[in-house]
Every structure is written in structure tokens, then in C-alpha cells.
Write a protein that holds these residues in place. Structure first.
Motif, PDB file in Angstrom:
ATOM      1  N   UNK A  46       0.826  -1.205   0.000  1.00  0.00           N
ATOM      2  CA  UNK A  46       0.000   0.000   0.000  1.00  0.00           C
ATOM      3  C   UNK A  46       0.860   1.254   0.000  1.00  0.00           C
ATOM      4  N   UNK A  47       1.934   1.230   0.789  1.00  0.00           N
ATOM      5  CA  UNK A  47       2.848   2.370   0.791  1.00  0.00           C
ATOM      6  C   UNK A  47       3.480   2.573  -0.585  1.00  0.00           C
ATOM      7  N   UNK A  48       3.833   1.478  -1.230  1.00  0.00           N
ATOM      8  CA  UNK A  48       4.422   1.570  -2.570  1.00  0.00           C
ATOM      9  C   UNK A  48       3.421   2.165  -3.556  1.00  0.00           C
ATOM     10  N   UNK A  49       2.161   1.734  -3.469  1.00  0.00           N
ATOM     11  CA  UNK A  49       1.137   2.261  -4.378  1.00  0.00           C
ATOM     12  C   UNK A  49       0.948   3.762  -4.194  1.00  0.00           C
ATOM     13  N   UNK A  53       7.551   4.553  -1.094  1.00  0.00           N
ATOM     14  CA  UNK A  53       8.836   3.854  -1.201  1.00  0.00           C
ATOM     15  C   UNK A  53       9.780   4.511  -2.204  1.00  0.00           C
ATOM     16  N   UNK A  54       9.287   5.419  -3.019  1.00  0.00           N
ATOM     17  CA  UNK A  54      10.158   6.094  -3.975  1.00  0.00           C
ATOM     18  C   UNK A  54      10.645   7.451  -3.528  1.00  0.00           C
ATOM     19  N   UNK A  90      15.229   1.011   4.862  1.00  0.00           N
ATOM     20  CA  UNK A  90      15.077   0.974   3.414  1.00  0.00           C
ATOM     21  C   UNK A  90      15.361   2.345   2.809  1.00  0.00           C
ATOM     22  N   UNK A  91      14.832   3.404   3.443  1.00  0.00           N
ATOM     23  CA  UNK A  91      15.108   4.754   2.958  1.00  0.00           C
ATOM     24  C   UNK A  91      16.594   5.069   3.049  1.00  0.00           C
ATOM     25  N   UNK A 118      13.858  -1.231  -7.822  1.00  0.00           N
ATOM     26  CA  UNK A 118      13.046  -2.201  -7.083  1.00  0.00           C
ATOM     27  C   UNK A 118      12.621  -1.648  -5.724  1.00  0.00           C
ATOM     28  N   UNK A 119      13.490  -0.848  -5.100  1.00  0.00           N
ATOM     29  CA  UNK A 119      13.096  -0.180  -3.860  1.00  0.00           C
ATOM     30  C   UNK A 119      12.012   0.850  -4.139  1.00  0.00           C
ATOM     31  N   UNK A 120      12.162   1.597  -5.227  1.00  0.00           N
ATOM     32  CA  UNK A 120      11.234   2.684  -5.545  1.00  0.00           C
ATOM     33  C   UNK A 120       9.811   2.183  -5.750  1.00  0.00           C
ATOM     34  N   UNK A 121       9.646   1.060  -6.446  1.00  0.00           N
ATOM     35  CA  UNK A 121       8.282   0.596  -6.716  1.00  0.00           C
ATOM     36  C   UNK A 121       7.784  -0.434  -5.703  1.00  0.00           C
TER      37      UNK A 121
END
Length: 363
Positions: A46-49, A53-54, A90-91, A118-121
Motif C-alpha cells: 500500500x505504501x508503494x502504491x 517507497x520512492x 530501506x530509505x 526495485x526499492x522505488x516501486x
């Protein structure tokens, strides 16, 4: 000087908050503590959406950052809902890899191409072990990659040792195994690690602020319902004062957090504050724009001030919540305990109060 979020940043924070509100994070936290990562990875999705994460990944690698202000906004919301997983790590790993690419070595550039998109998405959940964070990597058992900094070397660890219990059941700690793949070596690694540690401390501060706010909100609701002597205990002066003191501490810490975000944005890998309406906080009054150009004199001190202020304020909120809930606050079955434990753990992560105070007071 007054740091304020613009409308787009405020709306972004509300969107992330509403999205996490429907994610049943208490269930995800308890599953995460048992080593069952699927519910937590769903929250991560959900955070990625939402693009969270980017926020620490450069645009050249399919991210939208680095944008420390927006990351702070999103992580305050994540702290409100006690999202499990190595969010700060991760950040920080994204900042570490992005900073190393500026050195221009072919190897670091390839590593960034392999991992940053891959981290960004949201496809990759990674963690980081570095000197400022102690010998352990958070949630190494759930991570797709464990990066470890040892002096002037960056390694991709081949695995991790036994998972150690933590005060916060959702913070699972393990030592990276030695060896693995050497990704980079040299003074640039140590410099990038310092930068990454500042981002990790800042992200942890944002999580602490959100955790403390959630504790105050939940406690205020509880004391409005619990009665004693025929009255809600929230009507008693002593209870009001305890909650007011906890909230004041959090609100005093908030501008320090966003001041640190502005300092990070002005640093060597930060976003340009003047680039657009969602690029960072702005100041109002005659000193408007004072932080919009050039790096600050001591970014580490600004981040440390935010870290110690938010950590201590969240810890005070946790103690207040525990006392005002009475014996109920101690029980593992009660969701409040998840936030209380997180506040205590975040207080020491990526810089204990004593370490942060020493950085603030350093000449």
C-alpha cells in the motif's frame, strides 16, 4: 521562523493516513512478530502504491526524490499506524546507494541500477546495518537484501544470524553474516554511510512523532469513555494536565522534524526546495526562503535535535498512555501495547538520546 507544509504535502499525508487506516496494522504487527511477513508486506504494498517507497530514491532510478519533507510526512502517518518493517533502513539504503553513484564508480552505478528501481516501486524491502545503527540489521529475516557497512566497505550480506527478541515484537534484530558480495570500497563509502545514517535517524524521528500522536489520540478517547466517581476520568484536572504535557512535547518536536527535513534537502543529496510546490516546507514572514539555498552548517545536529525531541516526546506519551490506561495498558492483547513498545524502541534506534544530545552540543 515558522515551518509549514503546503497544501499538496498536507493532502499527501492525509491520503497515506487514510490508506493505512484500513490496513489492520495491529494484525500485521502481531503476525510480523511471529515471523509471518505476508500481512506486513501487504501494508508495504500500500505504501508503494502511494509512492512512499520512492521518496528516497533519485529520479534517475525511477524514484521521485530524494524528498525528505514528503518522506517525513509519510513516515509520521506510518508511525501513527505502527507499520511494521524496516522503513527507516530501506530509505537509508536508498540514500546510501544513490550517494555512492555520485562518486562515478562503475560498480556502484550497477548496484544502484539493480536495487534502486526495485526499492522505488516496492518490489524490494531492504535493510541496512551500519555503525550508527548498531551491529544488528532490523528485520533481516524479512528483507530481500541486507546491506552492511564495515568501515570503508559496503557488503551485500549472504544472510543473517539468529533473530534476537526486541522490546518491540515487530522489530526483529539479527546480525548480518560476514562475507558476501563486496559492492564498494573507499572513503566514499564511509561518507555515504554518514549521510544514510542521518536519513535513518530522520525517518526514525518521523515514526516516533507519529507513534506519540497516536498514543495521545487513543488515550484521549479512552479517558473520555472510562468513568470513575460517576464522571469520565478525562474531566479530572490531573488527567488533562498529563495529556496536555504529552501533546505539547510532540507539537514542540514537530517543527524540529521539518527543520531537519529542510536541512537534509539542502545537503548534498537532498531535493531542491525551490523546484516546485511539493518540494519541501516553506517559511513565512520576513525570513521566508532562508533555508532554500545552500547546505546547512551542521545537518547532523539538526537531525539529532529532531531525533531526541521526537523520541523523548513519544516516550513521554507512552508513559502517559500507560498510566492513564491503568493495568489495561500492560496487556499484550490490547492494541495500545504495540504503540507503547514501539515508542520505547524508536527512542534508541539510530541514535540514543545521549548520542543525539552530544551531536547537538558538539562545537
Amino acid at each position: 521562523m515558522r515551518f509549514m507544509l503546503d497544501q499538496a504535502q498536507t493532502d499527501f499525508g492525509r491520503t497515506v493516513d487514510r490508506m493505512l487506516g484500513g490496513a489492520d496494522t495491529p494484525h500485521a504487527i502481531r503476525a510480523w512478530g511471529r515471523g509471518e511477513h505476508a500481512p506486513g508486506r501487504a501494508v508495504w504494498g500500500r505504501l508503494a502504491d502511494a509512492g512512499v517507497t520512492g521518496l528516497a530514491v533519485p529520479e534517475a532510478y525511477e524514484g521521485v526524490g530524494p524528498l525528505p519533507v514528503e518522506l517525513g510526512v509519510a513516515y509520521v502517518a506510518a508511525g501513527r499506524h505502527a507499520v511494521p518493517g524496516p522503513l527507516a533502513e530501506t530509505a537509508a539504503a536508498a540514500v546510501l546507494l544513490g550517494t555512492l553513484t555520485e562518486g562515478g564508480t562503475a560498480r556502484s552505478g550497477q548496484v544502484a541500477k539493480d536495487w534502486l528501481p526495485r526499492i522505488a516501486d516496492g518490489r524490494a524491502l531492504v535493510t541496512l546495518a551500519a555503525a550508527d545503527g548498531g551491529p544488528y540489521a532490523l528485520d533481516a529475516d524479512a528483507a530481500d537484501a541486507v546491506f552492511a557497512v564495515a568501515g570503508e566497505e559496503l557488503w551485500l550480506a549472504p544472510g543473517h544470524g539468529p533473530v534476537q527478541p526486541s522490546f518491540d515484537p515487530a522489530r526483529r534484530l539479527a546480525r548480518p553474516l560476514p562475507g558476501g558480495e563486496l559492492l564498494a570500497r573507499g572513503p566514499a563509502v564511509a561518507e555515504a554511510a554518514v549521510r544514510a545514517a542521518d536519513w535513518a535517524a530522520f525517518a526514525t524521528a518521523a515514526l516516533s512523532l507519529g507513534t506519540g500522536l497516536a498514543l495521545v489520540e487513543r488515550t484521549a478517547a479512552y479517558v473520555g469513555q472510562r468513568t470513575q466517581f460517576g464522571r469520565p476520568i478525562g474531566s479530572f484536572q490531573a488527567v488533562k494536565h498529563r495529556l496536555a504535557d504529552a501533546l505539547i512535547g510532540l507539537e514542540f518536536a514537530r517543527p524540529l522534524l521539518y527543520g531537519a527535513a529542510v536541512a537534509l534537502a539542502s545537503g548534498p543529496t537532498g531535493g531542491a526546495l525551490a523546484s516546485g510546490p511539493t518540494s519541501g516546507t516553506h517559511t513565512s514572514g520576513p525570513t521566508s526562503g532562508a533555508h532554500a539555498s545552500g547546505p546547512t552548517s551542521n545537518v547532523r545536529a539538526e537531525v539529532a535535535a529532531a531525533k531526541v525531541a521526537t523520541g523523548e516526546a513519544a516516550y513521554t506519551a507512552a508513559r502517559t498512555a500507560l498510566q492513564l490506561h491503568g493495568a489495561l495498558g500492560y496487556t499484550d492483547e490490547y492494541d495500545l501495547s504495540l504503540w507503547i513498545r514501539k515508542a520505547r524502541a524508536l527512542r534508541s534506534a539510530w541514535g540514543s538520546p545521549s548520542v543525539c544530545r552530544a551531536r547537538v552540543l558538539a562545537p
